[in-house]
Write an enzyme that holds these catalytic residues in place. Structure first.
Site, short mmCIF file in Angstrom:
data_model
loop_
_atom_site.label_atom_id
_atom_site.label_comp_id
_atom_site.label_asym_id
_atom_site.label_seq_id
_atom_site.Cartn_x
_atom_site.Cartn_y
_atom_site.Cartn_z
N GLY A 1 6.61 -26.35 1.05
CA GLY A 1 7.28 -26.32 -0.27
C GLY A 1 6.68 -25.24 -1.16
O GLY A 1 7.41 -24.46 -1.79
N GLU B 1 -0.73 -25.74 -5.43
CA GLU B 1 -1.88 -26.36 -4.77
C GLU B 1 -1.31 -27.08 -3.57
O GLU B 1 -0.47 -27.96 -3.71
CB GLU B 1 -2.53 -27.33 -5.77
CG GLU B 1 -3.91 -27.75 -5.35
CD GLU B 1 -3.96 -29.24 -5.24
OE1 GLU B 1 -3.90 -29.92 -6.25
OE2 GLU B 1 -4.05 -29.72 -4.10
N CYS C 1 -5.67 -34.61 -2.01
CA CYS C 1 -5.80 -33.22 -1.54
C CYS C 1 -7.24 -32.91 -1.18
O CYS C 1 -7.52 -31.95 -0.47
CB CYS C 1 -5.29 -32.27 -2.60
SG CYS C 1 -5.66 -32.79 -4.25
N GLY D 1 1.89 -29.98 -3.71
CA GLY D 1 2.66 -30.59 -2.63
C GLY D 1 2.36 -29.92 -1.31
O GLY D 1 1.24 -29.49 -1.06
N SER D 2 3.39 -29.80 -0.49
CA SER D 2 3.19 -29.31 0.88
C SER D 2 3.07 -27.79 0.91
O SER D 2 3.54 -27.08 0.02
CB SER D 2 4.36 -29.74 1.76
OG SER D 2 5.54 -29.09 1.32
N ARG D 3 2.48 -27.31 1.99
CA ARG D 3 2.36 -25.87 2.20
C ARG D 3 3.76 -25.25 2.34
O ARG D 3 4.02 -24.17 1.80
CB ARG D 3 1.54 -25.64 3.48
CG ARG D 3 1.22 -24.22 3.77
CD ARG D 3 0.19 -24.20 4.89
NE ARG D 3 -0.15 -22.86 5.28
CZ ARG D 3 -1.21 -22.57 6.03
NH1 ARG D 3 -1.99 -23.51 6.47
NH2 ARG D 3 -1.48 -21.33 6.34
N GLU E 1 -3.75 -29.54 8.03
CA GLU E 1 -3.96 -30.76 7.25
C GLU E 1 -3.10 -31.90 7.83
O GLU E 1 -1.91 -31.71 8.09
CB GLU E 1 -3.54 -30.51 5.79
CG GLU E 1 -3.67 -31.72 4.90
CD GLU E 1 -3.14 -31.49 3.48
OE1 GLU E 1 -3.77 -31.96 2.54
OE2 GLU E 1 -2.07 -30.85 3.32
N LYS F 1 10.64 -30.37 -12.75
CA LYS F 1 11.51 -30.83 -11.65
C LYS F 1 10.81 -32.09 -11.15
O LYS F 1 9.77 -32.02 -10.51
CB LYS F 1 11.57 -29.76 -10.57
CG LYS F 1 12.77 -29.84 -9.62
CD LYS F 1 13.00 -31.18 -8.93
CE LYS F 1 12.46 -31.21 -7.51
NZ LYS F 1 12.62 -32.54 -6.87
P1 NAP Z 1 6.73 -31.56 -0.90
O1 NAP Z 1 7.66 -31.89 0.19
O2 NAP Z 1 6.15 -30.20 -0.90
O3 NAP Z 1 7.52 -31.78 -2.29
C1 NAP Z 1 6.95 -31.49 -3.55
C2 NAP Z 1 8.05 -31.04 -4.51
O4 NAP Z 1 8.52 -29.75 -4.11
C3 NAP Z 1 9.27 -31.94 -4.53
O5 NAP Z 1 9.79 -31.97 -5.83
C4 NAP Z 1 10.22 -31.27 -3.58
O6 NAP Z 1 11.56 -31.55 -3.86
C5 NAP Z 1 9.91 -29.79 -3.84
N1 NAP Z 1 10.18 -28.96 -2.67
C6 NAP Z 1 9.77 -29.19 -1.40
N2 NAP Z 1 10.19 -28.19 -0.59
C7 NAP Z 1 10.88 -27.32 -1.37
C8 NAP Z 1 11.57 -26.09 -1.13
N3 NAP Z 1 11.65 -25.58 0.09
N4 NAP Z 1 12.15 -25.47 -2.16
C9 NAP Z 1 12.09 -25.99 -3.39
N5 NAP Z 1 11.46 -27.15 -3.69
C10 NAP Z 1 10.87 -27.80 -2.70
O7 NAP Z 1 5.54 -32.57 -1.00
P2 NAP Z 1 5.52 -34.18 -0.92
O8 NAP Z 1 6.88 -34.74 -0.75
O9 NAP Z 1 4.80 -34.63 -2.09
O10 NAP Z 1 4.63 -34.46 0.34
C11 NAP Z 1 4.93 -33.94 1.61
C12 NAP Z 1 3.67 -33.35 2.22
O11 NAP Z 1 3.00 -32.52 1.27
C13 NAP Z 1 2.61 -34.35 2.61
O12 NAP Z 1 2.82 -34.91 3.85
C14 NAP Z 1 1.38 -33.50 2.56
O13 NAP Z 1 1.22 -32.80 3.75
C15 NAP Z 1 1.62 -32.53 1.47
N6 NAP Z 1 0.96 -32.88 0.17
C16 NAP Z 1 -0.18 -32.25 -0.13
C17 NAP Z 1 -0.80 -32.52 -1.33
C18 NAP Z 1 -2.04 -31.83 -1.71
O14 NAP Z 1 -2.54 -32.12 -2.77
N7 NAP Z 1 -2.56 -30.91 -0.93
C19 NAP Z 1 -0.27 -33.45 -2.21
C20 NAP Z 1 0.91 -34.09 -1.88
C21 NAP Z 1 1.52 -33.77 -0.68
P3 NAP Z 1 12.32 -32.86 -3.32
O15 NAP Z 1 12.39 -33.73 -4.51
O16 NAP Z 1 13.64 -32.39 -2.86
O17 NAP Z 1 11.50 -33.45 -2.22
#
Ligand code: NAP
Length: 526
Positions: free
Chosen positions: A245, A265, A302, A241-243, A393, A184
């Site tokens: 997600g 992660e 991260c 990604g996010s906690r 975070e 995805k």
């Molecule tokens: P994200 O919002 O978690 O998105 C990552 C992926 O998961 C995207 O493909 C997103 O789809 C999908 N997703 C998100 N929420 C979902 C849900 N409820 N159900 C199904 N799929 C879902 O992460 P991000 O956009 O990369 O960054 C947002 C935040 O994540 C940052 O501000 C940061 O806090 C955190 N982050 C943490 C790390 C780490 O390594 N710890 C790395 C990157 C980001 P879509 O395409 O629809 O958005």
């Protein structure tokens, strides 16, 4: 190679019909062509059915063929040339050098996993020969090997558009283990995803792998992502990604009729403990190294050092002074997406308005779109502990310093933390006794413990652990970086009294794959 705004399903490329996404250049705010219409249930079904059909063939490909396939993916990614780097720069705001380095890391990971496949050690073969004369009961002939788990859904990460996205670590380790992959794609970098996806598609065709070995879908996570994770043919999920997600996907996976593992992660603030002797002897150098680590890549790692713990006194005051001066020189950097920049600004505003938190210093500000202004803040251990808001975070170049009254508070603060990817000790010889007392707590809290370094910069190698207890990851037993990442996508099968004619090569007496095996409790070296 052209980008056409199409999803890749097996050997086909098709346009979606659901709500479109379009990348934004975060440095300028400009919308980037083409538009990517999202996938629907029909495309998820198609990709999953192809993956299921490919599974039994792909997982039994000979080690050399599968290793050559992984190397071909690396070659195809390199062959995309500058088009890949230019598109990734436009979609992520990351500079050329960083993305060229990340491409090298991506290819290095694929080649490392080719080596893992050739070695065959991941199969973990164990043979306990039959003991027909054993009293009081004979023993059957028992042979174990790991097999691939099944088709894997991979969610690309926004902060590593190459090394942790379509052809990144999750995809490489799942393919190495024998699992077909359906990605995805992250909505922030669809063009980069399409280019890399087409490179993998070309490698599948060139190496004669079954069509369903790789597919890639676009669309919203809540829609196409959730549908993919719920699909009965999917047997595991890789996510960065996010906690919010990650935990949403964990819930979907746990509520399926057949629950499946999600290797997510998510969130880590990576505490750095400044031990008193080190701080007194090298406070200035540590402050400079720390700010370098904090500000690198706008802090969008991260493993960014989001928390510093030190005993109050002259040493800490000097550290804060130097860090504040260093920060003044940190330019405002472009963040990956408007959403990430917005979340960062809100997190920093929460710190600034917190009555128990004081600002130590700030980086340069900018009125350009989506810029990150680095920041350092300070509070006390007593105010930090139990305040959930301060433990969250803040993804970006911000860090909070905890003033402790004494060394005992190091342990109390460490005990109060959630699971972490890393914990760092800055220490000199005079600190060893205090460090020895702290290490057992850090072992329970983190996946990697560093001495006299900074947590950013994760080596891809055999011994790396990029994991840790929740919420750093969803499964503390695993790593998403390094050769150990393959174990997430395997499961053991025991073969009892199998005729040799039915045995896989890995467990044959003659050891035709020249594997390192455990035979009757002894290491059998190839
Ligand atoms: P994200 O919002 O978690 O998105 C990552 C992926 O998961 C995207 O493909 C997103 O789809 C999908 N997703 C998100 N929420 C979902 C849900 N409820 N159900 C199904 N799929 C879902 O992460 P991000 O956009 O990369 O960054 C947002 C935040 O994540 C940052 O501000 C940061 O806090 C955190 N982050 C943490 C790390 C780490 O390594 N710890 C790395 C990157 C980001 P879509 O395409 O629809 O958005």
């Amino acid at each position: 190679m052209q980008i056409l705004g199409e999803m890749l399903i097996g050997s086909a490329s098709i346009k979606g019909k659901k709500a479109p996404i379009q990348a934004v250049n975060p440095a300028t705010g400009e919308l980037l062509e083409p538009v990517y219409a999202g996938g629907s249930q029909a495309e998820v079904d198609q990709a999953c059915e192809l993956a299921a059909a490919a599974f039994d063939i792909y997982r039994e490909t000979l080690p050399e063929a599968r290793a050559a396939f992984l190397e071909e993916i690396a070659d195809q990614i390199l062959a995309l040339g500058d088009d890949l780097i230019v598109r990734a720069m436009a979609e992520s705001g990351l500079p050329r050098m960083r993305l060229e380095g990340e491409r090298g890391r991506t290819m290095g990971q694929l080649r490392m996993f080719a080596g893992v496949v050739r070695s065959g050690n991941y199969l973990d073969v164990r043979i306990d020969p039959a003991m027909p004369d054993r009293a009081p009961l004979p023993r059957a002939d028992l042979r174990l090997r790991n097999i691939a788990l099944g088709p894997v859904a991979v969610f690309g990460a926004s902060n590593f558009p190459l090394a942790f996205s379509v052809g990144g670590g999750d995809t490489a380790s799942a393919l190495a283990g024998g699992c077909p992959v359906i990605v995805k794609a992250h909505s922030a970098h669809p063009g980069t995803s399409e280019l890399v996806g087409r490179a993998i598609q070309a490698a599948v065709a060139k190496c004669g792998m079954p069509e369903g070995t790789f597919s890639m879908l676009f669309g919203s996570g809540r829609d196409v992502g959730a549908t993919l994770v719920a699909h009965p043919t999917i047997k595991a999920v890789g996510f960065t990604g996010s906690r919010a997600g990650g935990t949403a996907l964990m819930t979907i996976a746990a509520n399926r009729p057949e629950p499946i593992p999600v290797y997510a992660e998510m969130s880590s603030i990576n505490p750095v403990f400044l031990m008193p002797n080190a701080l007194a002897a090298r406070g200035e150098a540590i402050a400079k190294g720390f700010v370098g680590s904090l500000a690198m890549g706008a802090g969008q790692f991260c493993t960014n050092p989001g928390l510093v713990i030190a005993v109050e006194g002259e040493g800490l005051d000097h550290f804060l002074q130097v860090a504040a001066t260093e920060l003044e020189a940190v330019a405002a950097q472009t963040m990956l997406t408007p959403g990430i920049c917005d979340a960062y600004s809100k997190g920093v505003d929460r710190l600034k308005s917190h009555t128990k938190v004081t600002q130590v210093g700030e980086g340069q500000a900018s009125t350009d779109p989506n810029r990150c202004q680095a920041g350092l803040y300070v509070t006390t251990a007593a105010d930090f502990m139990g305040d959930e808001e301060l433990c969250e975070e803040i993804f970006g170049a911000s860090s909070l310093v905890i003033r402790c009254a004494n060394l005992d508070e190091f342990k109390t603060v460490a005990e109060s933390l959630e699971g972490q990817l890393t914990a760092t000790l800055q220490l000199d010889e005079g600190d060893y006794a205090a460090a020895r007392a702290l290490v057992p707590t850090l072992e329970r809290r983190a996946g990697r413990i560093l001495c006299n370094g900074f947590p950013t910069g994760v080596e891809v190698c055999q011994a790396m652990v990029h994991g840790g207890p929740f919420p750093a990851t969803s499964d503390a037993r695993t790593t998403s970086v390094g050769s150990g990442a393959i174990n997430r996508f395997l499961r053991p099968v025991c073969y009892q009294d199998f005729p040799a004619e039915l045995m896989a090569d890995a467990i044959q007496d003659s050891n035709p794959l020249a594997l390192r095996r455990l035979v009757d409790g002894q290491n059998e070296l190839a």
